[in-house]
Design an enzyme around this catalytic site. Structure first.
Site, short mmCIF file in Angstrom:
data_model
loop_
_atom_site.label_atom_id
_atom_site.label_comp_id
_atom_site.label_asym_id
_atom_site.label_seq_id
_atom_site.Cartn_x
_atom_site.Cartn_y
_atom_site.Cartn_z
N CYS A 1 0.82 -1.22 0.00
CA CYS A 1 0.00 0.00 0.00
C CYS A 1 0.85 1.27 0.00
CB CYS A 1 -0.93 0.00 1.20
SG CYS A 1 -1.81 -1.54 1.40
N CYS B 1 -13.42 0.12 8.10
CA CYS B 1 -12.44 -0.38 7.12
C CYS B 1 -12.47 0.47 5.85
CB CYS B 1 -12.77 -1.81 6.72
SG CYS B 1 -12.98 -2.95 8.10
N HIS C 1 -9.47 2.87 -1.29
CA HIS C 1 -8.05 2.53 -1.16
C HIS C 1 -7.59 1.58 -2.28
CE1 HIS C 1 -4.23 1.66 0.57
NE2 HIS C 1 -4.58 0.62 1.30
#
Lengths: 387, 140
Positions: A85, A208, A334
Site C-alpha cells: 500500500c 475499514c 483505497h
C-alpha cells in the site's frame, strides 16, 4: 551536486469501481491530469516513469511498461516500485533519489490499482499473502484482523472505545462528502459505524477502507527545472522509509507501528522540522484504529492520547493538525498502489493554496505517510511551500 | 500435500524450511529450533539463525507453552476465499510465553465475550479434517 526536488504537477482519477478502464487507462488518466496541471511540462519532457503498484489484484504484471507504451513515453527508463500500500509513496521517493543523483531532471510517478475485478473475499486472500505466508496466513490472517489485534491492544491499554474509533470515520465521511475524487460521498454518524456489520472484532465494515480502482500521478522536477517552469512548486523537504514486521507475532508492541515511527522520524530529521510544526497530514487510515495510532506514531499527540484528539476534534481543519481531511483512505477508497500519490496530490494542492473539491487547508508544511502490508513498510514525505 | 501445505486451514505456500514443525504437530508435539552454534532457541521454529547466521539447527520439544498470556484477540467474521465458511466467526489471538516468544493462532474453548487481554492460555497441537493439522490456543 544534489538538487532540491519539487512537485510541479499532480492529478488523479475518481476512486471507486471503474469498469470503464483497465490499469494502463487509469494510469494514463491520472498522468494526463498531472501533465495538464504542470505548467510548461509536455510528455516529451518526462525523462523517467515510475509506477507504484501492488501485484496480484489483476492480471497486469508490467504496469510501467504498459503505460510507457500506451502514453508513447518509451524508450525512457522506468520500472515498477512495489511496497504494497506504500508503493506510490516509495515510487515518489525513488524518483526523488534519481533527480538528486542527477540521473534525471523530470520524473513522472503514477500510482495505480484496479481491485474491483476480485471479490472482497478474494482480495483478502491476496492480502493474506501480504502476511506471514507460512504460519499465520493459513490460520486466516486478514488485513482487518491484523488491525483488529492492534485495536484491542490499544483499547485495553488506554481505555479507548469502539465509539472513539467510529469518530474517525465520522470525520473522514464529512470531508469525503466534499471531495469529488472520493469513493464514498455520504456522511456517516457514529451510530452508522457501530451498526455496520462485523468484519473482525472490534472492527466493523465502516471501520475499514474499501478496495477500489483508481490512479494518481505526481510530476517531479529538479530545482533548476522547477524554478523555470512554475511559480508554485511544492518542495520535497525530507523523505523517510522503514521496514517493520510481516508477522503479527513479531510485533514488539501492538499499540505502535514501528515503520510509522521510524519513517516519519527520518523524514522530519531530513527536513529539519519537528512534528509540532506539521499543519496538515495525510496518513494511512486503512482502518479507523490506524489513524489514531498514526496520530501518536507520527508525533502529533502523546502516547495514549490519540483517541482524545479525535474526541476533541483536534484533527479537523482548524484543529491542532488537519489529518486526512481529504477523506483519507476511509472516505476516498483505497486502490492500494494509488493511495500514496493521492495523499501527495491533496497536500500539494493545499500547500499551493488550491482546493480539493471545496476543501481548503491553510498550511505551509505537510506530511504524507503511507504504510504497506500489515505494518511491513513505511514511507513518508515532508512537503513545504518553502524551499 | 507437502508438510507445510498441511498446516492450518488453507495453504499459501508449498515449500518451507520448517516442515518438521508440521510433522511434529501431526505427532501431537510442539517443537522449536535451537542454534547449535550460539544456543538461541526459536519458537515458532526458524531454519536460519539471524544472530550468528548459522543454518545448523537442532529440533527440540517446546515445553514452555503452558504459561502463555493473551496479548490481543479478534473474531474473524469474514471468510477469506479458500477457507470453509463454516469455520467463521473464528476467534484468534496473539499470545506471549514466559520466554518472550509469541504465536498467532485461533482460540478455542473460550466464549467470544469472555476473551480478555491478559488471560492465561496454552498452545496445543490439533488435527483438522482432510489430513490437516494446526496449533490452537486454549484456556490454561
Amino acid at each position: 551536486m544534489s538538487s532540491n526536488v519539487a512537485i510541479v504537477g499532480v492529478g488523479m482519477t475518481r476512486f471507486g469501481k471503474r469498469e470503464d478502464a483497465d490499469v494502463k487507462e487509469l494510469g494514463f488518466e491520472a498522468l494526463k491530469a498531472a501533465l495538464e496541471d504542470a505548467p510548461n511540462v509536455s510528455p516529451k519532457d518526462i525523462e523517467m516513469l515510475l509506477t507504484g503498484y501492488a501485484w496480484g489484484y489483476t492480471a497486469t504484471r508490467n504496469p510501467t511498461g504498459e503505460l510507457a507504451e500506451y502514453a508513447q513515453l518509451s524508450p525512457i527508463p522506468g520500472f515498477d516500485v512495489h511496497a504494497q500500500c506504500a508503493s506510490s509513496t516509495a515510487a515518489v521517493i525513488t524518483g526523488w533519489s534519481f533527480i538528486r543523483s542527477g540521473f534525471a531532471k523530470v520524473v513522472a510517478v503514477v500510482g495505480v490499482q484496479k481491485m474491483s475485478e476480485l471479490s472482497g473475499r478474494e482480495v483478502q486472500r491476496v492480502m493474506g499473502q501480504s502476511a506471514d505466508s507460512s504460519l499465520e496466513a493459513p490460520l486466516g490472517m486478514t488485513m482487518p484482523t491484523a488491525y483488529a489485534l492492534r485495536a484491542i491492544a490499544y483499547m485495553d491499554k488506554y481505555g479507548a472505545t469502539e465509539e472513539d474509533l467510529a469518530l474517525v470515520r465520522v470525520k473522514s465521511s464529512e470531508y469525503a462528502s466534499r471531495n469529488p475524487f472520493a469513493m464514498f460521498r455520504q456522511k456517516f454518524t457514529t451510530e452508522d459505524v457501530m451498526k455496520s456489520r462485523p468484519i473482525s472484532y472490534p472492527l466493523k465494515l465502516l471501520d475499514c477502507a474499501a478496495n477500489a480502482d483508481g490512479a494518481a500521478a505526481v510530476i517531479l522536477a529538479s530545482e533548476e527545472v522547477a524554478t523555470k517552469i512554475t511559480d508554485t512548486p511544492v518542495w520535497i523537504k525530507g523523505v523517510g522509509l522503514a521496514t517493520g514486521q510481516q508477522t503479527v507475532r513479531g510485533v514488539p508492541d501492538l499499540t505502535t507501528f514501528t515503520p510509522t515511527v521510524e519513517a516519519t522520524r527520518m523524514a522530519y530529521r531530513n527536513a529539519g522540522v519537528e512534528p509540532s510544526q506539521v499543519q496538515v497530514a495525510e496518513t494511512h487510515d486503512c482502518f479507523t484504529i490506524s489513524e489514531i495510532l498514526d496520530y501518536e506514531d507520527m508525533g502529533f499527540f502523546p502516547r495514549g492520547e490519540g483517541y482524545r484528539a479525535i474526541r476533541e476534534g483536534q484533527t479537523y481543519v482548524g484543529g491542532r493538525v488537519a489529518v486526512n481531511v481529504s477523506g483519507g483512505l476511509l472516505g476516498r477508497g483505497h486502490p492500494v498502489g494509488a493511495t500514496g500519490a493521492a495523499q501527495i496530490f491533496a497536500i500539494t494542492r493545499w500547500l499551493r493554496g488550491d482546493a480539493v473539491g471545496d476543501i481548503r487547508v491553510p498550511a505551509e508544511l505537510g506530511v504524507a505517510y503511507t504504510r504497506g502490508g500489515v505494518g511491513t513498510y513505511g514511507a513518508a514525505v515532508v512537503l513545504s511551500r518553502r524551499r | 500435500m507437502t508438510e507445510i501445505e498441511k498446516f492450518g486451514h488453507f495453504a499459501f505456500i508449498r515449500h518451507s524450511g520448517i516442515s518438521k514443525y508440521v510433522e511434529a504437530l501431526e505427532q501431537g508435539k510442539l517443537t522449536a529450533t535451537r542454534c547449535r552454534k550460539c544456543g538461541s532457541v526459536y519458537f515458532p521454529p526458524r531454519k536460519f539463525c539471524p544472530k550468528c547466521l548459522a543454518d545448523d539447527m537442532e529440533w527440540i520439544e517446546y515445553e514452555q507453552a503452558g504459561e502463555g498470556r493473551l496479548l490481543s484477540y479478534s473474531i474473524l467474521y469474514l471468510a477469506v476465499a479458500g477457507f470453509d465458511e463454516k469455520e467463521f466467526p473464528a476467534p484468534v489471538g496473539v499470545a506471549q510465553f514466559p520466554d518472550g516468544n509469541r504465536v498467532y493462532a485461533r482460540i478455542e474453548g473460550v466464549a467470544p465475550d469472555s476473551l480478555r487481554v491478559g488471560m492465561r492460555v496454552k498452545l496445543v497441537p490439533k488435527a483438522l479434517p482432510d489430513g490437516r493439522v494446526t496449533h490452537v490456543l486454549q484456556p490454561a
